[in-house]
Design an enzyme around this catalytic site. Structure first.
Site, mmCIF file in Angstrom:
data_model
loop_
_atom_site.group_PDB
_atom_site.id
_atom_site.type_symbol
_atom_site.label_atom_id
_atom_site.label_comp_id
_atom_site.label_asym_id
_atom_site.label_seq_id
_atom_site.Cartn_x
_atom_site.Cartn_y
_atom_site.Cartn_z
ATOM 1 N N ASP A 266 0.857 -1.194 0.000
ATOM 2 C CA ASP A 266 0.000 0.000 0.000
ATOM 3 C C ASP A 266 0.894 1.245 0.000
ATOM 4 O O ASP A 266 1.887 1.311 0.731
ATOM 5 C CB ASP A 266 -0.891 -0.033 1.250
ATOM 6 C CG ASP A 266 -2.038 0.957 1.187
ATOM 7 O OD1 ASP A 266 -3.188 0.535 1.276
ATOM 8 O OD2 ASP A 266 -1.772 2.169 1.080
ATOM 9 N N ASN B 41 -13.008 -3.086 3.185
ATOM 10 C CA ASN B 41 -14.059 -2.055 3.222
ATOM 11 C C ASN B 41 -14.954 -2.130 1.994
ATOM 12 O O ASN B 41 -14.464 -2.303 0.876
ATOM 13 C CB ASN B 41 -13.407 -0.664 3.270
ATOM 14 C CG ASN B 41 -12.506 -0.484 4.468
ATOM 15 O OD1 ASN B 41 -12.772 -1.005 5.544
ATOM 16 N ND2 ASN B 41 -11.409 0.250 4.292
ATOM 17 N N GLN C 13 -14.406 2.766 2.054
ATOM 18 C CA GLN C 13 -13.794 2.356 0.781
ATOM 19 C C GLN C 13 -13.517 3.590 -0.074
ATOM 20 O O GLN C 13 -14.394 4.451 -0.228
ATOM 21 C CB GLN C 13 -14.732 1.397 0.022
ATOM 22 C CG GLN C 13 -14.090 0.810 -1.228
ATOM 23 C CD GLN C 13 -14.969 -0.223 -1.947
ATOM 24 O OE1 GLN C 13 -16.145 -0.371 -1.628
ATOM 25 N NE2 GLN C 13 -14.379 -0.906 -2.912
ATOM 26 N N HIS D 139 -10.571 -5.150 -2.596
ATOM 27 C CA HIS D 139 -9.225 -5.427 -2.083
ATOM 28 C C HIS D 139 -9.302 -5.778 -0.609
ATOM 29 O O HIS D 139 -10.225 -5.370 0.084
ATOM 30 C CB HIS D 139 -8.279 -4.236 -2.297
ATOM 31 C CG HIS D 139 -8.819 -2.932 -1.797
ATOM 32 N ND1 HIS D 139 -9.732 -2.190 -2.519
ATOM 33 C CD2 HIS D 139 -8.595 -2.243 -0.661
ATOM 34 C CE1 HIS D 139 -10.040 -1.098 -1.850
ATOM 35 N NE2 HIS D 139 -9.369 -1.107 -0.707
ATOM 36 N N HIS E 277 -7.043 -5.521 2.889
ATOM 37 C CA HIS E 277 -5.872 -4.931 3.534
ATOM 38 C C HIS E 277 -5.214 -5.974 4.428
ATOM 39 O O HIS E 277 -5.887 -6.615 5.242
ATOM 40 C CB HIS E 277 -6.287 -3.758 4.427
ATOM 41 C CG HIS E 277 -6.837 -2.584 3.697
ATOM 42 N ND1 HIS E 277 -6.058 -1.499 3.347
ATOM 43 C CD2 HIS E 277 -8.087 -2.303 3.250
ATOM 44 C CE1 HIS E 277 -6.828 -0.603 2.732
ATOM 45 N NE2 HIS E 277 -8.055 -1.056 2.660
HETATM 46 P P1 AMP Z 1 -9.827 1.539 0.869
HETATM 47 O O1 AMP Z 1 -9.935 2.823 1.665
HETATM 48 O O2 AMP Z 1 -10.217 0.309 1.637
HETATM 49 O O3 AMP Z 1 -10.547 1.655 -0.460
HETATM 50 O O4 AMP Z 1 -8.293 1.364 0.590
HETATM 51 C C1 AMP Z 1 -7.620 1.911 -0.495
HETATM 52 C C2 AMP Z 1 -6.150 1.773 -0.200
HETATM 53 O O5 AMP Z 1 -5.460 1.852 -1.410
HETATM 54 C C3 AMP Z 1 -5.573 2.848 0.722
HETATM 55 O O6 AMP Z 1 -4.952 2.221 1.825
HETATM 56 C C4 AMP Z 1 -4.577 3.584 -0.173
HETATM 57 O O7 AMP Z 1 -3.426 3.984 0.534
HETATM 58 C C5 AMP Z 1 -4.253 2.535 -1.198
HETATM 59 N N1 AMP Z 1 -3.858 3.014 -2.517
HETATM 60 C C6 AMP Z 1 -4.508 3.913 -3.291
HETATM 61 N N2 AMP Z 1 -3.888 4.056 -4.484
HETATM 62 C C7 AMP Z 1 -2.838 3.183 -4.463
HETATM 63 C C8 AMP Z 1 -1.813 2.856 -5.393
HETATM 64 N N3 AMP Z 1 -1.742 3.426 -6.593
HETATM 65 N N4 AMP Z 1 -0.903 1.927 -5.030
HETATM 66 C C9 AMP Z 1 -0.959 1.333 -3.821
HETATM 67 N N5 AMP Z 1 -1.890 1.611 -2.908
HETATM 68 C C10 AMP Z 1 -2.825 2.521 -3.213
#
Ligand code: AMP
Ligand code: ZN
Length: 134
Positions: free
Chosen positions: A30, A86, A93, A99, A101
């Site tokens: 992440d 999420n 989300q 995805h 975590h």
């Molecule tokens: P969520 O809030 O559950 O949708 O999580 C999205 C996650 O994606 C967050 O922890 C972000 O830090 C991560 N994220 C967003 N864009 C990228 C990216 N390009 N590469 C890696 N992680 C990302």
């Protein structure tokens, strides 16, 4: 999905720090980690959330989460491990491609994944049981 960043990352069109890859999934670090080693399991086919995910990928994702938890705990020597997933803006989300975590936890890391426990009222219990067990 043409414009989905996680589709592009999962399928290797956008480079990422990859911890694991197979025909169905890519596991990446992440970019905004909650803790050292925070990673994401991304399916290579698009599903916006758990409601859209196939049973087959859901089952495989859980097995992969288990494997990654072991590998990451051994490799990073973390003290605990959270698996978070999420669905929907209200639930936090922000990227609308399913995805999971994988969050290694270290003593005193201050990662805030807790909530203030409420109290299950008799009324809520009865209402919920009626709604879901009908
Ligand atoms: P969520 O809030 O559950 O949708 O999580 C999205 C996650 O994606 C967050 O922890 C972000 O830090 C991560 N994220 C967003 N864009 C990228 C990216 N390009 N590469 C890696 N992680 C990302
Ligand atoms: Zn996608």
């Amino acid at each position: 999905m043409d414009n989905c960043i996680f589709c592009k990352i999962a399928n290797g069109e956008i480079p990422s720090a990859t911890l694991y890859e197979d025909e169905d999934f890519r596991v990446i670090l992440d970019l905004g980690p909650a803790s050292k080693g925070h990673a994401l399991i991304l399916p290579k086919t698009h599903a916006a959330n758990i409601y859209e995910l196939s049973d087959e990928l859901a089952a495989k994702a859980m097995i992969l989460a288990k494997k990654m938890a072991k590998k990451m705990t051994d490799g990073l020597k973390c003290d605990g491990f959270n698996i978070v997933q999420n669905n929907g803006e209200t639930a936090g989300q922000t990227v609308f491609h399913f995805h999971m975590h994988l969050i290694p936890r270290y003593q005193g890391d201050g990662v805030g994944l807790t909530w203030k426990p409420g109290k299950l009222s008799d009324e809520d219990r009865d209402e919920i049981l009626k709604k879901l067990n009908a």
